[in-house]
Every structure is written in structure tokens, then in C-alpha cells.
Design a protein around this motif. Sequence first.
Motif, PDB file in Angstrom:
ATOM      1  N   ASP A 120      -5.298 -25.609  15.617  1.00  0.00           N
ATOM      2  CA  ASP A 120      -4.912 -24.698  14.537  1.00  0.00           C
ATOM      3  C   ASP A 120      -3.745 -25.272  13.734  1.00  0.00           C
ATOM      4  OD1 ASP A 120      -6.844 -22.947  15.367  1.00  0.00           O
ATOM      5  OD2 ASP A 120      -5.466 -21.543  16.336  1.00  0.00           O
ATOM      6  N   TYR A 121      -2.793 -25.848  14.452  1.00  0.00           N
ATOM      7  CA  TYR A 121      -1.591 -26.382  13.799  1.00  0.00           C
ATOM      8  C   TYR A 121      -1.911 -27.646  12.999  1.00  0.00           C
ATOM      9  CZ  TYR A 121       3.156 -28.301  13.349  1.00  0.00           C
ATOM     10  OH  TYR A 121       4.327 -28.827  12.875  1.00  0.00           O
ATOM     11  N   ARG A 122      -2.614 -28.569  13.620  1.00  0.00           N
ATOM     12  CA  ARG A 122      -2.837 -29.869  12.979  1.00  0.00           C
ATOM     13  C   ARG A 122      -3.948 -29.827  11.938  1.00  0.00           C
ATOM     14  NH1 ARG A 122       0.056 -33.707  15.507  1.00  0.00           N
ATOM     15  NH2 ARG A 122       0.826 -33.257  17.598  1.00  0.00           N
ATOM     16  N   ILE A 169      -8.150 -20.854   4.821  1.00  0.00           N
ATOM     17  CA  ILE A 169      -7.605 -21.326   6.101  1.00  0.00           C
ATOM     18  C   ILE A 169      -6.897 -20.188   6.844  1.00  0.00           C
ATOM     19  CG2 ILE A 169      -5.810 -22.794   7.117  1.00  0.00           C
ATOM     20  CD1 ILE A 169      -6.559 -24.928   5.055  1.00  0.00           C
ATOM     21  N   LEU A 170      -6.051 -19.434   6.138  1.00  0.00           N
ATOM     22  CA  LEU A 170      -5.307 -18.358   6.803  1.00  0.00           C
ATOM     23  C   LEU A 170      -6.225 -17.215   7.229  1.00  0.00           C
ATOM     24  CD1 LEU A 170      -1.900 -18.164   4.892  1.00  0.00           C
ATOM     25  CD2 LEU A 170      -2.441 -19.282   7.047  1.00  0.00           C
ATOM     26  N   ASN A 171      -7.258 -16.941   6.455  1.00  0.00           N
ATOM     27  CA  ASN A 171      -8.237 -15.935   6.898  1.00  0.00           C
ATOM     28  C   ASN A 171      -8.974 -16.404   8.142  1.00  0.00           C
ATOM     29  OD1 ASN A 171      -8.487 -13.417   5.254  1.00  0.00           O
ATOM     30  ND2 ASN A 171      -8.579 -14.885   3.559  1.00  0.00           N
ATOM     31  N   TYR A 172      -9.277 -17.686   8.194  1.00  0.00           N
ATOM     32  CA  TYR A 172      -9.920 -18.267   9.384  1.00  0.00           C
ATOM     33  C   TYR A 172      -9.016 -18.081  10.608  1.00  0.00           C
ATOM     34  CZ  TYR A 172     -11.348 -22.038  12.587  1.00  0.00           C
ATOM     35  OH  TYR A 172     -11.703 -22.775  13.692  1.00  0.00           O
ATOM     36  N   LEU A 173      -7.727 -18.385  10.453  1.00  0.00           N
ATOM     37  CA  LEU A 173      -6.781 -18.236  11.561  1.00  0.00           C
ATOM     38  C   LEU A 173      -6.587 -16.762  11.931  1.00  0.00           C
ATOM     39  CD1 LEU A 173      -4.052 -20.874  10.556  1.00  0.00           C
ATOM     40  CD2 LEU A 173      -5.837 -21.102  12.291  1.00  0.00           C
ATOM     41  N   TYR A 174      -6.577 -15.903  10.921  1.00  0.00           N
ATOM     42  CA  TYR A 174      -6.396 -14.467  11.169  1.00  0.00           C
ATOM     43  C   TYR A 174      -7.563 -13.901  11.976  1.00  0.00           C
ATOM     44  CZ  TYR A 174      -5.911  -9.464  10.220  1.00  0.00           C
ATOM     45  OH  TYR A 174      -5.793  -8.095  10.351  1.00  0.00           O
ATOM     46  N   ASN A 175      -8.765 -14.309  11.629  1.00  0.00           N
ATOM     47  CA  ASN A 175      -9.959 -13.800  12.316  1.00  0.00           C
ATOM     48  C   ASN A 175     -10.030 -14.255  13.765  1.00  0.00           C
ATOM     49  OD1 ASN A 175     -10.871 -12.402  10.058  1.00  0.00           O
ATOM     50  ND2 ASN A 175     -12.022 -14.152   9.276  1.00  0.00           N
ATOM     51  N   LYS A 176      -9.398 -15.379  14.082  1.00  0.00           N
ATOM     52  CA  LYS A 176      -9.386 -15.832  15.485  1.00  0.00           C
ATOM     53  C   LYS A 176      -8.065 -15.501  16.170  1.00  0.00           C
ATOM     54  CE  LYS A 176      -9.657 -20.373  15.905  1.00  0.00           C
ATOM     55  NZ  LYS A 176      -8.504 -20.868  16.683  1.00  0.00           N
ATOM     56  N   ASN A 177      -7.260 -14.659  15.495  1.00  0.00           N
ATOM     57  CA  ASN A 177      -6.006 -14.170  16.087  1.00  0.00           C
ATOM     58  C   ASN A 177      -5.087 -15.320  16.500  1.00  0.00           C
ATOM     59  OD1 ASN A 177      -4.299 -12.064  16.808  1.00  0.00           O
ATOM     60  ND2 ASN A 177      -5.001 -12.049  18.934  1.00  0.00           N
ATOM     61  N   SER A 178      -4.932 -16.284  15.618  1.00  0.00           N
ATOM     62  CA  SER A 178      -4.094 -17.447  15.900  1.00  0.00           C
ATOM     63  C   SER A 178      -2.622 -17.058  15.953  1.00  0.00           C
ATOM     64  CB  SER A 178      -4.303 -18.511  14.821  1.00  0.00           C
ATOM     65  OG  SER A 178      -3.367 -19.556  14.950  1.00  0.00           O
ATOM     66  N   ILE A 179      -1.867 -17.766  16.763  1.00  0.00           N
ATOM     67  CA  ILE A 179      -0.426 -17.493  16.886  1.00  0.00           C
ATOM     68  C   ILE A 179       0.342 -17.937  15.641  1.00  0.00           C
ATOM     69  CG2 ILE A 179      -0.424 -17.655  19.398  1.00  0.00           C
ATOM     70  CD1 ILE A 179       0.620 -20.479  19.170  1.00  0.00           C
ATOM     71  N   PHE A 180      -0.303 -18.661  14.738  1.00  0.00           N
ATOM     72  CA  PHE A 180       0.395 -19.163  13.555  1.00  0.00           C
ATOM     73  C   PHE A 180       0.305 -18.234  12.346  1.00  0.00           C
ATOM     74  CE2 PHE A 180      -0.649 -23.004  16.016  1.00  0.00           C
ATOM     75  CZ  PHE A 180       0.638 -23.494  16.185  1.00  0.00           C
ATOM     76  N   ILE A 218       1.764 -10.499   8.171  1.00  0.00           N
ATOM     77  CA  ILE A 218       0.331 -10.229   8.227  1.00  0.00           C
ATOM     78  C   ILE A 218      -0.031  -9.587   9.562  1.00  0.00           C
ATOM     79  CG2 ILE A 218      -1.966 -11.290   8.187  1.00  0.00           C
ATOM     80  CD1 ILE A 218      -0.843 -13.441   6.349  1.00  0.00           C
ATOM     81  N   LYS A 219       0.553 -10.094  10.642  1.00  0.00           N
ATOM     82  CA  LYS A 219       0.272  -9.530  11.970  1.00  0.00           C
ATOM     83  C   LYS A 219       0.640  -8.046  12.044  1.00  0.00           C
ATOM     84  CE  LYS A 219       0.796 -13.725  14.805  1.00  0.00           C
ATOM     85  NZ  LYS A 219       1.613 -14.372  15.855  1.00  0.00           N
ATOM     86  N   GLY A 224       0.625  -5.954   9.682  1.00  0.00           N
ATOM     87  CA  GLY A 224      -0.149  -5.147   8.753  1.00  0.00           C
ATOM     88  C   GLY A 224       0.590  -4.805   7.476  1.00  0.00           C
ATOM     89  N   ALA A 225       1.780  -5.372   7.288  1.00  0.00           N
ATOM     90  CA  ALA A 225       2.581  -5.077   6.097  1.00  0.00           C
ATOM     91  C   ALA A 225       1.955  -5.650   4.830  1.00  0.00           C
ATOM     92  CB  ALA A 225       4.002  -5.617   6.272  1.00  0.00           C
ATOM     93  N   ILE A 226       1.171  -6.719   4.994  1.00  0.00           N
ATOM     94  CA  ILE A 226       0.560  -7.377   3.839  1.00  0.00           C
ATOM     95  C   ILE A 226      -0.726  -8.053   4.297  1.00  0.00           C
ATOM     96  CG2 ILE A 226       1.780  -9.569   4.159  1.00  0.00           C
ATOM     97  CD1 ILE A 226       2.024  -9.754   1.101  1.00  0.00           C
ATOM     98  N   GLY A 227      -1.692  -8.157   3.414  1.00  0.00           N
ATOM     99  CA  GLY A 227      -2.936  -8.841   3.738  1.00  0.00           C
ATOM    100  C   GLY A 227      -2.818 -10.337   3.530  1.00  0.00           C
ATOM    101  N   VAL A 228      -3.782 -11.076   4.050  1.00  0.00           N
ATOM    102  CA  VAL A 228      -3.743 -12.536   3.950  1.00  0.00           C
ATOM    103  C   VAL A 228      -3.733 -12.979   2.496  1.00  0.00           C
ATOM    104  CG1 VAL A 228      -5.017 -14.666   4.401  1.00  0.00           C
ATOM    105  CG2 VAL A 228      -4.834 -12.928   6.191  1.00  0.00           C
ATOM    106  N   ASN A 229      -4.652 -12.477   1.700  1.00  0.00           N
ATOM    107  CA  ASN A 229      -4.761 -12.920   0.309  1.00  0.00           C
ATOM    108  C   ASN A 229      -3.516 -12.569  -0.493  1.00  0.00           C
ATOM    109  OD1 ASN A 229      -7.290 -13.862   0.948  1.00  0.00           O
ATOM    110  ND2 ASN A 229      -8.408 -12.197  -0.043  1.00  0.00           N
ATOM    111  N   ASP A 230      -2.967 -11.370  -0.267  1.00  0.00           N
ATOM    112  CA  ASP A 230      -1.743 -10.979  -0.975  1.00  0.00           C
ATOM    113  C   ASP A 230      -0.565 -11.851  -0.547  1.00  0.00           C
ATOM    114  OD1 ASP A 230      -3.072  -9.019  -2.351  1.00  0.00           O
ATOM    115  OD2 ASP A 230      -2.547  -7.412  -0.945  1.00  0.00           O
TER     116      ASP A 230
END
Length: 643
Positions: A370-372, A421-432, A437-438, A440-446
Motif C-alpha cells: 500500500d505504501y510503496r 488510489i485513495l478510494n482503493y485504499l479506503y475500500n480495503k481499510n488501509s492504515i494509510f 476520512i476514517k 467520516g468528517a470528509i469523503g475521499v474525493n472531497d
Amino acid sequence: MKQLLIFLAIFAGLKARADEGMWPIHNFHHTAPNFPICFYSESKPSLKDAVVAVGEGGSGSFISKTGLVLTNMHVVRSLVAKSNKGEQILVSGFCSSPVVPELKLNGLYLKILVRTIDVSKEVVQGLSKGQSWNDLVKDICLRNRPLQKGNEQEIKREFFGANHYLHEYEVIKDVRLVYCPPQTMVSYGGDATNWHWPRMSADFAILRAYMKGDDGESHPFSPKYYLKMHKGDIGPDENIYVLGYPRGASYDWISADSKEGFLFSLIRCAEVLGLRMSIINREIQHLSAQNRVSWQMEVSSLNNERLKILGRVSSFLHYMIPEKLIAREDSCSLLLHQNHIEKYWEFCALKNKADSLVRLIYPLVESDDDYRRCIQAIQFINSAGLVKNKDRFTNNILNLLVDRVFKPSDVVIEKSVTKGILNYLYNKNSIFIPMEIKSGAIGVNDYVDSIYRCSSLVDKYTVQTILSSNRSVKSDPAIKYLEYTDSIYKSDIGTNLVNYANQLNVIREKMLIMLHDCGFINWSPTNGTLRVSYGKTGTQCWHTKLNSEICKAWANYGYKLRCDKSIILDFTTDCHTTGGNSGSPVINEYGELVGLNFDRNFDSLCGDYYYLPSVCENICVGINYVIKILQSQSDSKLILNEL
């Protein structure tokens, strides 16, 4: 009983396979009887003097006494694209002439091997005395001063540290493009043909090397030896040799490396590359045809890497590479048990430790991916990294790095890629995923929109201004996200991963040395030094011939090729090749140039880890096809006069 038979079958296959490998040229003795040319000599011209490393990613060969060098176009394509007329050259091709000067390729260099010295004893003595590696290298180089001013030296380890060699190179930094075909003909059939056979590609380019003379002027370089082109046809089942500077083939795998976590990691990498490709392909539709070119090259590069990864996974599973690695180690255990019981128990203990470490490593690998593969693929993360670490680089290096980060660059496309990329990470609950976003204060796209709205590090020229001034950007949102992801990686992943990986490396090397001592490893993994592999041309469906389709395609660019079905376009061999062999000369048993290596088939990608001569094929441009192309245009005919 069934398991025993399977093991014996695999074991028999291990012992019966061809004598494969990429052999150091100074220690290569597998030549045909009465081979007329010496591969390596320091006292007389030899093949080592004709083969060059083209930058850090390819190989080539001198083909004239006037410094002409033959290599693959894909090796120099990125540098050609950066030139003033790069896009025009890629579309239409290039040929120098009395009225069209050769094109200087800034940043490209050639390396020619001058000599190789065994310094194993000095290294062992120095390390045993506690001398640091850097001091040891300096001392050895001082005792073996370069034969010529300007030569470069490096010390490379072989056979997992059992041997060390000093390699001295003559370096040529003035390299110019003499000829290249249109990109359509270079990669005939498009990206869909990468790693596949049959092929009809004209993937070659001709360069010229220059050196400054005593008068201070640049003159064509005169090599000690150059390859002469074979004038006849090449046939099936002929002995051939491939020479080059490969980097990608590793024979240092153990069975612990081939667990399922490794394959999952590769699949994740291919998935991310595919995601980036699909987004770029969608977004470039709003660009003009001219502005699409650089992005299409980016997509082509991503797709090439994706296919390479998928080929490794596919061939790894299809040809049971994990089982073969296990069988090799079981065979070694059996031999040690019969001849050296203490070594046997040591080998078994090492295998168990390796398996235990792998079980600790693989849970960390997904986050590392996820990081690299994701975080570090975000453009503003890279620009933030440059700004934060600018004191580590010179101004010239910084400018080069900025160009690399922002080429190609389009805010709309980069923003869409970042969202993907960030939506991909969000959907797999990545630590990054950012805390905002985690929670819920703001969405990925915003969140991405806000960074591109507020950050100063999403624009190339603003970044250049910041780098050349003392302007503080500590509160920039791109810097904050960089620091957030870096802190997570260093605290939760990186430290443990490096620790476990270092322990595994020590164990792996001990096992590999024992495998080597027992005769199961015969050649040292590639390391960018000059290597030779040998084999034969194919026998079934092993070549493509010149046809009317190809002649018509060339006619679109003003070439007059007559349909001659005796001309071989591309052909295959069973030589062991890998990354870095692009542009490698293919020579016959008379030392004549018969082809130019440029690719492998899909199944051959397992050769990066385990070579299988029965399935691996490298793909080469036929030298008669090169000659035929040069003969079919008036300006390019002048090049033939030099050969």
C-alpha cells in the motif's frame, strides 16, 4: 507412494535440465569447438570490447570502427522523447544525414568493460580485520589504479559473497542518435504484443559514441573490437550466444520466498497498475492528440510492468516453481544427510528459521505494498518529499527529480489518479487513509479536492520556486499527509519488516552457499556486470518472415521494402535473458551478429526466479531485417557504408 513418485519426477527434471545460466564473461568457457573469437582478453581485442552497457537499463554492441552502436529503441525511447523534436521522431522515425545532424541524447552513457580482477582474498582479509566496506573498496581501488584516466571501477559480489570482483569500465558520455524507425514499426502490433510470440517488431536504434580527442574536439569513438553482421540466413537449432549487462535474473530464491504471500503481493501490484492505467486512459480523452503522446507512453510503461508481473505469477504457478524450489532443497538435504550429517542438521534448521520469518513478514507485506505502490505513486507525495528533503540533493539533481515527478503532468489527470488510489485504499481499510476520512468528517474525493485546492505542491513551477527559495511549507496539506503516512510506515511496518528481512537474508545466503557447494547452483545471480548466456535458435514456429502487410506498413513512412519471404523479421532462442538484456547482441558460432534481443515470451518471465529451458524463449530482431530496412531509404543507406 504417489508423493514419492512426484518428488522423484521433479528431482529427475532438476538433474536433466540444460546447463543454463548467465555466466560472467571473464569465466565463460562454454564455447563451440574452434570458436574463432575470444570472449574475454585484456591483452588483445575480444568480444567484451564490442559489448556495451547502455545507461543502467540496457545493452548494445559496436557494429563499426566509427563508433556505431546497435541497441533497442525501447532502451533509449524515453531520452528521445525528451528531445526538442521527440514526439515527431517517435511518430516518423529519425535518420541523420549530411543535412540532418545526429541527435545528442542528454544523460545517456555507455560503459565498456576494460578488465575484471578477482579481489576475493583482499575482501576477506579486510572484513576479518573489521574494516568498513567503503574503506575497503577505496583501498582495493587504490592498489588497482585505473588503466586510463576517467575509467570507473566498482566491486561486485558473486556467489552470495563467496567471491568479489573489481570491474573497470571505460565510460562514454557523448552518445548521439543516428537512426531509429517510427515507433509504430518498433512495437508493431502495439502493447498487446508485449511478452508474446509471434512478433514482427523492428525494435532497434543506431547510436554513435563520441570521445574528445587531443584537440579538445569530439570525434567518433573507435572501439577495440566491433561485431560484423552475418550476411546469410539464420536457421533452426543453431548455436548462438547472447551477451549483455542483465540485472533481473536471480538464482537466489529459496522455497520460503515462494509462499502464497509473495504471489498475493504481485497480484496487488498488478491490480494497482491496472487501476492507474484505466484512470489515465479515461481522462486523456479530453486532451489533444499531441498532448496525449506522453500519457500514452506512461500507460504503455505501466501496462508493460503489469504484464510482466502477471506473467511471473502465471508461469510461477503453471510450471510449479514453488514445488521445484522445495525439490531442490530436499535433494540438497538428501545429499548432505548421506555425506555430511552435521551440515544436514544445519540446513534443516535454516529452512525452519526461514519459514518462521516468512510467516512474520507476510502480514506486513500488504501494508508495505500500500505504501510503496499506492502512496508513493501519488504525485504530490513525491513533490512533498523533494521539498522536505531538498538539502540532500544538489540543484541539478533536484531539477532532474522535479522533471521526473511532473512528466507527464496534468492536474485533472493526477487528481483523478489520486482519487482512484485513495478510494482503493479506503475500500480495503488501509492504515494509510487520512484520519479525516476514517472519522467520516470528509469523503475521499472531497479530501483530494481540498489538497489540490490548498496545496502549493501540485504545480511544477511552484515547486521549483519553493526549492530555489527558503519559503516554508510545513503547514502545506501535502506535507502533512506525507508526514502522516511516513510516521505510520516507520513505526508500524518499516522497522519490523527491515529487521525480519535482514534476518531472512542472512539465512537465505547460508542456504544458497550450501546449495552451491552441493552443486545445485552453478552460476551467480546477475548484478549488472557483463554476462553470456548460450543456447540454440528455435525449431518450431520460431520465426516470422517479411510479408506484404509489413511492406505496406513501411510504405506509409516512405520506405520501399520489397516483399522477400526469405527475410526473417524476428526469431526465438532458448537463451536465458532478463531485464538489462534489452539490446543484447545475439551472435552465432562464428562470432557474427545475427540478431538483437528485445523481449521474452510470457512463460519466460519465470526465468527471473527459476530458468526452464523447455519453456523459456527470448525474442530477437533478425539482423537481415535491420539491413533490409536501412537499404530501403536513401538516407539510411549511408549508414550501411560504415558497417
